[in-house]
Design a protein around this motif. Structure first.
Motif, mmCIF file in Angstrom:
data_model
loop_
_atom_site.group_PDB
_atom_site.id
_atom_site.type_symbol
_atom_site.label_atom_id
_atom_site.label_comp_id
_atom_site.label_asym_id
_atom_site.label_seq_id
_atom_site.Cartn_x
_atom_site.Cartn_y
_atom_site.Cartn_z
ATOM 1 N N MET A 125 3.243 6.155 0.411
ATOM 2 C CA MET A 125 2.123 7.072 0.260
ATOM 3 C C MET A 125 2.677 8.296 -0.456
ATOM 4 S SD MET A 125 -0.221 9.484 0.981
ATOM 5 C CE MET A 125 0.575 10.506 2.200
ATOM 6 N N TYR B 237 3.014 0.464 3.023
ATOM 7 C CA TYR B 237 2.881 1.033 1.681
ATOM 8 C C TYR B 237 3.601 2.367 1.585
ATOM 9 C CZ TYR B 237 -1.208 -1.928 0.410
ATOM 10 O OH TYR B 237 -2.057 -2.948 0.076
ATOM 11 N N VAL C 251 -7.075 3.345 1.574
ATOM 12 C CA VAL C 251 -5.666 3.448 1.175
ATOM 13 C C VAL C 251 -5.502 2.744 -0.174
ATOM 14 C CG1 VAL C 251 -3.274 2.881 1.740
ATOM 15 C CG2 VAL C 251 -4.851 3.527 3.569
ATOM 16 N N PRO D 138 -2.497 2.520 -2.662
ATOM 17 C CA PRO D 138 -1.109 2.977 -2.658
ATOM 18 C C PRO D 138 -0.558 3.451 -3.994
ATOM 19 C CG PRO D 138 -1.210 0.594 -2.456
ATOM 20 C CD PRO D 138 -2.612 1.095 -2.313
#
Lengths: 312, 220
Positions: free
Chosen positions: A124, A122, A218, A220
């Motif tokens: 970030m 991903y 997480v 994204p």
């Protein structure tokens, strides 16, 4: 808003991260496995299946991913988390999942690691206008939520970080940058979105302490501060849960915190970002920030009809 | 008070040049590390922040010269110009790094930053205020401007305050580092407020000591 479609690469084409571990990190990983709960355990190798969620951009070097961090529990400097988290013990660990659920439960880390793990690469994007590309290992949060059977009244999911002043130097002393525990929250539909994961590793290994060991969120398409680290509690609620940065400066950090180049932070522009570990000193490492961090196609539907300048 | 060994007069000039040379070391070293890929993480930001921090340090050092003389009789006035100019050069390098390396000359973005972000506006104002001070940091200007030179150079107080504020407003959470510089600048500015009465008191005391040494001994 221009849509960005992350290229979908067939799972069969992706080389598992563990095959590119070099000898030294392989040995370290092996050592970590042998030592079990010791502090080097965060180097333990972690097996995960490939996933179609893979951004087709150069990975941020592991060195940068593990040395340039915001984790105020270990200090406010970018290098502080790596420097000050050596004494943190990510094992044994458990995560309590409660609130508006049919089957509240405390999950042991082993149980969570036994869930189907996927590697997801991903983008970030930090709210401070820098970004990385990280190969996470984790499982879908929806997968965990299903196990506790959320009630119909549950609308939000609240998360909480561990409080251990004796192991987290930022949580003790005269100067404490934030009130603890660090809290974050998502709307239930955001939490159940296929892109949302609880990460337990990166770069083929269990999470280093500075990245939120042993388990972190997480999301994204949201700014990095939503990705709460070292989670000990997940609660389903009816009303929007309090979020640490949102409480600290509501005009600067919204509840949604979706990556949005059109809504500036009051003190800096969000139109562009610095990709960490790329371009070096003179080259161009500043790039345009993408709406929803490039995940518009996947998530824009969650916010249909909402004014994203108001709900930033 | 223990006397600080005096520097022989013949070294005064060279010591000022040595200060310039030493003063540029942090910038040169950071530039070298950055250019060779040895600054961790966000190299450009690291470099930019280092330059800004040193600018603030030199501003604080510049303002420390006067209290050092007032309180400890230490006359380092000869270094003040060098410290002030170093502060100016560091602010200039800080802005240049932001403009060239960070924003890569995206002029609209830079203009928008200066106009819309209060901490950048304040920083920019400090840089602009430093220009007349740097231009008049020479003996000719001091002679030419006379008393007006002193008045003009009081801008250094505003600049130091702006610098400390800029630093504090740039971060997400005001921490000990930012507090330290706000405290130091506040202390140094506060000294200017109490300085005149303090010097008067000190002069009177010295005069009394000189005229009645016996009284002082007896009282002691």
């Amino acid at each position: 808003m221009p849509a960005y479609r992350p290229p979908r690469i067939a799972a069969s084409e992706i080389t598992p991260e563990r095959f590119f571990l070099d000898r030294r990190s392989f040995l370290a990983a092996a050592g970590g496995l042998v030592l079990g709960g010791a502090s080097v355990a965060h180097a333990a190798e972690l097996k995960a299946s490939a996933s179609p969620f893979k951004v087709d951009e150069a990975l941020t070097p592991e060195k940068d991913v593990t040395s340039y961090n915001n984790f105020y529990e270990f200090g406010t400097g970018k290098g502080d988390p790596a420097a000050n988290s050596g004494g943190f013990k990510p094992t044994p660990w458990s995560v309590k999942v409660d609130g508006l659920v049919g089957k509240p439960k405390e999950f042991g880390l082993e149980e969570l690691l036994a869930l189907p793990l996927e590697e997801r690469t991903y983008r970030m994007r930090c709210v401070e206008a820098w970004s990385m590309v990280i190969p996470w290992i984790g499982f879908s949060l929806a997968n965990l939520l299903d196990k506790v059977e959320p009630l119909g009244s549950a609308k939000y999911v609240a998360f909480e970080t561990v409080v251990r002043p004796e192991e987290m130097p930022g949580q003790s002393g005269y100067f404490q940058p934030l009130p603890w525990p660090y809290r974050e929250g998502l709307r239930l539909d955001e939490a159940r979105h296929p892109l949302t994961i609880l990460a337990v590793g990166l770069y083929g290994k269990t999470l280093p302490n500075q990245n939120g060991a042993p388990i972190r969120l997480v999301v994204p398409w949201k700014y990095g501060f939503k990705g709460i680290k070292s989670i000990v509690r997940i609660s389903l609620t009816e009303t929007a849960p309090p979020c640490t940065w949102n409480l600290a400066a509501p005009d600067e950090y919204g509840f949604y915190a979706n990556v949005n180049p059109a809504v500036d932070h009051p003190r800096w522009s969000q139109a562009t970002e610095n990709r960490i570990g790329e371009g070096g000193f003179f080259g161009s490492n500043r790039r345009d920030t993408l709406p929803f961090n490039g995940y518009t196609e996947d998530v824009a539907g969650l916010y249909a009809g909402m004014d994203l300048k108001v709900n930033f | 008070m223990a006397a600080i060994p005096l520097l022989p007069k013949r070294f005064h000039g060279p010591s000022v040049w040595a200060l310039y040379a030493l003063g540029f070391i942090p910038a040169a070293l950071a530039f070298y590390l950055g250019a060779t890929g040895q600054l961790p993480g966000n190299a450009v930001k690291e470099f930019e922040h280092l330059l800004g921090l040193w600018a603030l340090r030199f501003l604080v050092a510049t303002l420390t010269i006067t209290p050092l003389r007032d309180l400890f009789g230490l006359n380092w006035l000869r270094y003040r110009r060098a410290l002030g100019l170093l502060a100016f050069y560091y602010v200039l390098m800080h802005f240049t790094a932001y403009m060239l390396l960070d924003q890569m000359l995206r002029i609209p973005a830079i203009v928008a930053d200066i106009a819309r972000r209060p901490f950048i506006t304040i920083g920019m104002a400090a840089l602009i205020m430093l220009i007349p001070l740097a231009l008049t940091s020479n003996n000719w200007s001091i002679r030419k401007l006379g008393q007006r030179w002193n008045k003009l150079h009081r801008l250094a107080y505003v600049i130091a305050a702006a610098g400390a504020l800029h630093f504090a407003m740039a971060v997400k959470v005001v921490g000990p580092k930012q507090m330290l510089y706000i405290f130091l600048v506040a202390l140094l500015l506060a000294w200017r407020a109490v300085r005149t009465p303090f010097l008067r008191w000190k002069r009177q005391r010295t005069a009394v000591t000189r005229s009645h040494p016996a009284t002082q001994k007896a009282a002691g």
